[in-house]
Design a protein around this motif. Structure first.
Motif, PDB file in Angstrom:
ATOM      1  N   LEU A 142      -7.634   8.171   0.732  1.00  0.00           N
ATOM      2  CA  LEU A 142      -8.509   7.323  -0.070  1.00  0.00           C
ATOM      3  C   LEU A 142      -7.963   5.903  -0.053  1.00  0.00           C
ATOM      4  N   ARG A 143      -8.809   4.949   0.270  1.00  0.00           N
ATOM      5  CA  ARG A 143      -8.429   3.541   0.256  1.00  0.00           C
ATOM      6  C   ARG A 143      -9.105   2.878  -0.928  1.00  0.00           C
ATOM      7  N   ILE A 144      -8.307   2.311  -1.816  1.00  0.00           N
ATOM      8  CA  ILE A 144      -8.822   1.681  -3.023  1.00  0.00           C
ATOM      9  C   ILE A 144      -8.450   0.210  -2.993  1.00  0.00           C
ATOM     10  N   SER A 145      -9.446  -0.657  -3.043  1.00  0.00           N
ATOM     11  CA  SER A 145      -9.243  -2.100  -2.934  1.00  0.00           C
ATOM     12  C   SER A 145      -9.593  -2.775  -4.246  1.00  0.00           C
ATOM     13  N   ALA A 146      -8.743  -3.725  -4.654  1.00  0.00           N
ATOM     14  CA  ALA A 146      -9.033  -4.489  -5.869  1.00  0.00           C
ATOM     15  C   ALA A 146     -10.305  -5.305  -5.699  1.00  0.00           C
ATOM     16  N   GLU A 147     -10.557  -5.782  -4.492  1.00  0.00           N
ATOM     17  CA  GLU A 147     -11.740  -6.601  -4.246  1.00  0.00           C
ATOM     18  C   GLU A 147     -13.017  -5.774  -4.310  1.00  0.00           C
ATOM     19  N   ALA A 148     -12.980  -4.557  -3.729  1.00  0.00           N
ATOM     20  CA  ALA A 148     -14.182  -3.726  -3.681  1.00  0.00           C
ATOM     21  C   ALA A 148     -14.334  -2.847  -4.915  1.00  0.00           C
ATOM     22  N   ASP A 149     -13.214  -2.312  -5.424  1.00  0.00           N
ATOM     23  CA  ASP A 149     -13.268  -1.321  -6.500  1.00  0.00           C
ATOM     24  C   ASP A 149     -12.786  -1.850  -7.845  1.00  0.00           C
ATOM     25  N   GLY A 150     -12.123  -2.999  -7.835  1.00  0.00           N
ATOM     26  CA  GLY A 150     -11.611  -3.568  -9.076  1.00  0.00           C
ATOM     27  C   GLY A 150     -10.123  -3.304  -9.254  1.00  0.00           C
ATOM     28  N   PRO A 151      -9.398  -4.219  -9.913  1.00  0.00           N
ATOM     29  CA  PRO A 151      -7.953  -4.049 -10.119  1.00  0.00           C
ATOM     30  C   PRO A 151      -7.605  -2.794 -10.896  1.00  0.00           C
ATOM     31  N   GLU A 152      -8.454  -2.395 -11.841  1.00  0.00           N
ATOM     32  CA  GLU A 152      -8.164  -1.201 -12.626  1.00  0.00           C
ATOM     33  C   GLU A 152      -8.167   0.044 -11.759  1.00  0.00           C
ATOM     34  N   ALA A 153      -9.041   0.090 -10.749  1.00  0.00           N
ATOM     35  CA  ALA A 153      -9.092   1.239  -9.858  1.00  0.00           C
ATOM     36  C   ALA A 153      -7.795   1.372  -9.067  1.00  0.00           C
ATOM     37  N   VAL A 154      -7.212   0.242  -8.674  1.00  0.00           N
ATOM     38  CA  VAL A 154      -5.935   0.268  -7.958  1.00  0.00           C
ATOM     39  C   VAL A 154      -4.833   0.808  -8.863  1.00  0.00           C
ATOM     40  N   SER A 155      -4.795   0.330 -10.102  1.00  0.00           N
ATOM     41  CA  SER A 155      -3.787   0.811 -11.055  1.00  0.00           C
ATOM     42  C   SER A 155      -3.962   2.293 -11.337  1.00  0.00           C
ATOM     43  N   THR A 156      -5.204   2.753 -11.440  1.00  0.00           N
ATOM     44  CA  THR A 156      -5.473   4.164 -11.683  1.00  0.00           C
ATOM     45  C   THR A 156      -4.973   5.026 -10.529  1.00  0.00           C
ATOM     46  N   ALA A 157      -5.194   4.556  -9.290  1.00  0.00           N
ATOM     47  CA  ALA A 157      -4.730   5.314  -8.122  1.00  0.00           C
ATOM     48  C   ALA A 157      -3.214   5.407  -8.091  1.00  0.00           C
ATOM     49  N   LYS A 158      -2.536   4.314  -8.421  1.00  0.00           N
ATOM     50  CA  LYS A 158      -1.069   4.335  -8.472  1.00  0.00           C
ATOM     51  C   LYS A 158      -0.575   5.319  -9.527  1.00  0.00           C
ATOM     52  N   HIS A 159      -1.198   5.295 -10.691  1.00  0.00           N
ATOM     53  CA  HIS A 159      -0.804   6.179 -11.784  1.00  0.00           C
ATOM     54  C   HIS A 159      -1.026   7.641 -11.406  1.00  0.00           C
ATOM     55  N   PHE A 160      -2.177   7.922 -10.787  1.00  0.00           N
ATOM     56  CA  PHE A 160      -2.476   9.293 -10.374  1.00  0.00           C
ATOM     57  C   PHE A 160      -1.458   9.780  -9.344  1.00  0.00           C
ATOM     58  N   ALA A 161      -1.112   8.918  -8.395  1.00  0.00           N
ATOM     59  CA  ALA A 161      -0.145   9.302  -7.366  1.00  0.00           C
ATOM     60  C   ALA A 161       1.210   9.641  -7.982  1.00  0.00           C
ATOM     61  N   ARG A 162       1.643   8.877  -8.977  1.00  0.00           N
ATOM     62  CA  ARG A 162       2.921   9.163  -9.641  1.00  0.00           C
ATOM     63  C   ARG A 162       2.890  10.523 -10.339  1.00  0.00           C
ATOM     64  N   LEU A 163       1.803  10.793 -11.042  1.00  0.00           N
ATOM     65  CA  LEU A 163       1.694  12.069 -11.747  1.00  0.00           C
ATOM     66  C   LEU A 163       1.620  13.236 -10.759  1.00  0.00           C
ATOM     67  N   LEU A 164       0.907  13.042  -9.655  1.00  0.00           N
ATOM     68  CA  LEU A 164       0.813  14.099  -8.647  1.00  0.00           C
ATOM     69  C   LEU A 164       2.173  14.362  -8.018  1.00  0.00           C
ATOM     70  N   ARG A 165       2.922  13.315  -7.711  1.00  0.00           N
ATOM     71  CA  ARG A 165       4.263  13.502  -7.162  1.00  0.00           C
ATOM     72  C   ARG A 165       5.150  14.270  -8.126  1.00  0.00           C
ATOM     73  N   ALA A 166       5.104  13.904  -9.411  1.00  0.00           N
ATOM     74  CA  ALA A 166       5.935  14.571 -10.405  1.00  0.00           C
ATOM     75  C   ALA A 166       5.554  16.035 -10.541  1.00  0.00           C
ATOM     76  N   ALA A 167       4.248  16.323 -10.577  1.00  0.00           N
ATOM     77  CA  ALA A 167       3.794  17.702 -10.705  1.00  0.00           C
ATOM     78  C   ALA A 167       4.143  18.506  -9.464  1.00  0.00           C
ATOM     79  N   ASN A 168       4.026  17.897  -8.289  1.00  0.00           N
ATOM     80  CA  ASN A 168       4.376  18.567  -7.043  1.00  0.00           C
ATOM     81  C   ASN A 168       5.864  18.886  -6.982  1.00  0.00           C
ATOM     82  N   ALA A 169       6.709  17.930  -7.393  1.00  0.00           N
ATOM     83  CA  ALA A 169       8.152  18.144  -7.399  1.00  0.00           C
ATOM     84  C   ALA A 169       8.537  19.242  -8.388  1.00  0.00           C
ATOM     85  N   ALA A 170       7.905  19.249  -9.570  1.00  0.00           N
ATOM     86  CA  ALA A 170       8.202  20.277 -10.565  1.00  0.00           C
ATOM     87  C   ALA A 170       7.781  21.648 -10.069  1.00  0.00           C
TER      88      ALA A 170
END
Length: 236
Positions: free
Chosen positions: A173-201
Motif C-alpha cells: 500500500l502506498r500512502i501519500s500526504a499529497e493524495a491521501d492527506g498527512p493524517e493518512a500517512v501518520s495512520t499507516a505508520k502507527h498501524f505498521a508499528r502495532l502490526l510489528r509489535a503484534a507479529n513479534a509477540a
C-alpha cells in the motif's frame, strides 16, 4: 480534585479514536457493503487497529476505485479488498468484487515501511513524511522486476543480459500526504508499528494482552461494526 476534560472540537478526532466503520464512511466507497464484508471476515473478533486505503485509477475514459482494509486482531491480520467493475451484461451498472484473507500473525514474515521525505537537505526533526509504502509478506510470494543490464558506456551496444530485483511481498500500500492527506500517512505508520509489535509477540509465543504494546504506543481505541458479534460456532 476532579478534572473536567476539555470539549472535543468537531473534526479533531484522529484515526486512533475513530471507528473502522467511521473511516469506511469517510471513503464514500460503498461503506455499508464493505463494512458488512469486513465484519463477516472478522467473525466476531475485536480489532486492535485498522487501516483503510482507497485508491482511484483511470481505465480508458472511466474511473475505477478499489479499497483495501487491514484489520489487526489479537491473532490475525484480516485483509479485505473490494474492487468495482462494470457489469458485463450492462456496462452502465457496477459490480463489486470482494476478496478476504485472514493471516495468522505468527505467519507474517516481514513488515516493511518505506519513507519518502521532501527536501531532505532542509530536514528538521519532526518534519512530516511525504509518503510511505507499507509492504507485508506472509506466503513466500515474490515479485521479480527485470531490466536490461548495461555497462555504463552510453556508446556500448553489447548484450549485457538482464539485471533485476526480487522483492518478497503479498500486499503493498502506498500512502501519500499529497493524495491521501498527512493524517493518512501518520495512520499507516502507527498501524505498521502495532502490526510489528503484534507479529513479534506472536512469534515469541507471548500472547498479546491489554495495555501498552511493545512499541510503547498506547493501544488505540478502535471498534468494529456495532453490536453484531458472531463466534466461529455461530455460523449455520
Amino acid at each position: 480534585m476532579s478534572h473536567t476534560p476539555s470539549p472535543r472540537v468537531p473534526g479533531q478526532e484522529t484515526a486512533t479514536t475513530r471507528t473502522l466503520s467511521a473511516d469506511l464512511e469517510r471513503t464514500g466507497f460503498y461503506p455499508r457493503l464493505v463494512a458488512d464484508v469486513v465484519d463477516d471476515a472478522l467473525d466476531g473478533a475485536a480489532t486492535l487497529a485498522h487501516l483503510v486505503h482507497l485508491e482511484t485509477h483511470f481505465e480508458r475514459a472511466e474511473v475505477r476505485r478499489h479499497v483495501t482494509v487491514l484489520a489487526l486482531t489479537d491473532e490475525l491480520l484480516v485483509i479485505t479488498h473490494v474492487d468495482e467493475a462494470p457489469l458485463e451484461a450492462d456496462p452502465q451498472r457496477m459490480t463489486a468484487q470482494v476478496s478476504t484473507e485472514s493471516v495468522p500473525l505468527a505467519q507474517i514474515a516481514t513488515v516493511v515501511l518505506s519513507y519518502v521525505f521532501a527536501e531532505p537537505a532542509a530536514y528538521e526533526p519532526g518534519d512530516p513524511v511525504h509518503e510511505v509504502t507499507l509492504a507485508i509478506a506472509w506466503s513466500g510470494g515474490q515479485r521479480l522486476d527485470i531490466l536490461p543490464a548495461s555497462c555504463g558506456d552510453p556508446n556500448c551496444d553489447a548484450d549485457h543480459g538482464y539485471t533485476g530485483t526480487i522483492a518478497q511481498e503479498d500486499i503493498v500500500l502506498r500512502i501519500s500526504a499529497e493524495a491521501d492527506g498527512p493524517e493518512a500517512v501518520s495512520t499507516a505508520k502507527h498501524f505498521a508499528r502495532l502490526l510489528r509489535a503484534a507479529n513479534a509477540a506472536s512469534a515469541s509465543g507471548a500472547a498479546p494482552g491489554p495495555g501498552t504494546p511493545a512499541d510503547g504506543l498506547p493501544r488505540p481505541r478502535l471498534a468494529g461494526f456495532g453490536g453484531r458479534v458472531r463466534g466461529h460456532g455461530g455460523r449455520q
